[in-house]
Design a protein around this motif. Structure first.
Motif, PDB file in Angstrom:
ATOM      1  N   GLY A 177     -19.579 -60.368   1.089  1.00 48.41           N
ATOM      2  CA  GLY A 177     -19.485 -58.938   0.857  1.00 48.41           C
ATOM      3  C   GLY A 177     -18.472 -58.268   1.766  1.00 48.41           C
ATOM      4  N   PHE A 178     -18.469 -58.663   3.029  1.00 45.52           N
ATOM      5  CA  PHE A 178     -17.546 -58.064   3.999  1.00 45.52           C
ATOM      6  C   PHE A 178     -16.100 -58.370   3.638  1.00 45.52           C
ATOM      7  N   ILE A 183     -25.228 -52.471  -2.007  1.00 39.66           N
ATOM      8  CA  ILE A 183     -25.756 -53.835  -1.837  1.00 39.66           C
ATOM      9  C   ILE A 183     -25.108 -54.497  -0.627  1.00 39.66           C
ATOM     10  N   THR A 184     -23.778 -54.449  -0.584  1.00 43.13           N
ATOM     11  CA  THR A 184     -23.075 -55.025   0.565  1.00 43.13           C
ATOM     12  C   THR A 184     -23.427 -54.287   1.846  1.00 43.13           C
ATOM     13  N   ALA A 185     -23.523 -52.956   1.757  1.00 44.68           N
ATOM     14  CA  ALA A 185     -23.863 -52.164   2.943  1.00 44.68           C
ATOM     15  C   ALA A 185     -25.204 -52.588   3.518  1.00 44.68           C
ATOM     16  N   VAL A 227     -35.660 -55.210   0.475  1.00 41.19           N
ATOM     17  CA  VAL A 227     -34.812 -54.038   0.253  1.00 41.19           C
ATOM     18  C   VAL A 227     -35.113 -53.512  -1.144  1.00 41.19           C
ATOM     19  N   ILE A 228     -35.687 -52.318  -1.196  1.00 43.06           N
ATOM     20  CA  ILE A 228     -36.062 -51.710  -2.474  1.00 43.06           C
ATOM     21  C   ILE A 228     -35.471 -50.306  -2.531  1.00 43.06           C
ATOM     22  N   PHE A 229     -34.649 -50.039  -3.531  1.00 40.15           N
ATOM     23  CA  PHE A 229     -34.097 -48.703  -3.713  1.00 40.15           C
ATOM     24  C   PHE A 229     -35.161 -47.849  -4.394  1.00 40.15           C
TER      25      PHE A 229
END
Length: 243
Positions: A49-50, A86-88, A148-150
């Motif tokens: 991702g980075f 997502i990447t963040a 991780v849940i939005f």
């Protein structure tokens, strides 16, 4: 002309994501074969991702309200305005993570492998799918993984995006397992790339992410789930308003 250039940039970003996915695919595939290797799979996801973002001129500035003990499991609740979130989150969260996301991601070229293995797909329109997804999430938490849940459940259709009502699921889960919730405010990812970039394109820039201090749940009961939901909503909304 400006919109054309922004759409060209989106294609550069998408090709960068795809290119580095296939470069890292042998490692991702190997680590995906065994749940005991998911931590290494997440490390590769962070690097992927980075680099793919950096090639497109996109970087991430992550601030923490306080030092966080990443040896513990948490439920991470970020607002959601961009695929860059997502990447963040992969970069901001320093322990073994698992995303919960829409089951359409099982059809994505670069998301399928993750949602067949480490991550959890869910069809929010199906009560049975939601039940299975939250059962799988509970098992991940018991194994010490961070979820991780939005909590909005989707990227809002409104532009500029506005924070919409949160779902109850992650907050009930946090209380049931006595797991702290960490609110995360994605301050401007939508200005770099809104949603998937198809409508308005994207541009190089710095994504600013603020990781709030954990909200403890050990003293709460399920009757407090709505209050916890509103507390986390207000924390994120206040930070957005300040920005």
């Amino acid at each position: 002309m400006k919109l054309i250039l922004k759409k060209v940039h989106t294609q550069i970003y998408r090709y960068s994501v795809g290119l580095f996915y296939f470069i890292f695919w042998p490692f991702l595939y190997y680590y995906s074969r065994n749940p005991g290797r998911y931590k290494s799979m997440n490390k590769v996801r962070r690097v992927w991702g980075f680099i793919s973002s950096m090639v497109a001129g996109i970087t991430y500035n992550i601030d923490y309200e306080q030092r966080i003990d990443w040896s513990k499991a948490y439920i991470i609740c970020p607002n959601h305005t961009s695929n860059l979130d997502i990447t963040a989150m992969s970069l901001a969260i320093k322990n073994n993570i698992c995303f919960m996301g829409k089951d359409e991601l099982l059809d994505g070229v670069v998301t399928r492998l993750f949602f067949q293995t480490v991550d959890i797909p869910v069809n929010r329109e199906s009560k049975m799918s939601s039940f299975r997804a939250f059962k799988a999430a509970s098992e991940r938490l018991q194994q010490g993984m961070t979820m991780v849940i939005f909590p909005e459940g989707t990227i809002p259709d409104i532009y500029p995006p506005e924070l919409i009502a949160f779902k109850n699921g992650p907050f009930r889960m946090a209380i049931e397992h006595k797991i702290p919730v960490i609110p995360v405010t994605s301050l401007n990812t939508w200005q770099i790339l809104w949603d998937d970039g198809k409508k308005l394109g994207s541009k190089p820039g710095v994504c600013n992410i603020f990781v709030h201090k954990p909200v403890e749940t050990a003293h709460l009961t399920l009757d407090d789930a709505e209050a916890l939901r509103e507390q986390v909503y207000n924390i994120i909304n206040q930070k957005l308003q300040q920005a």
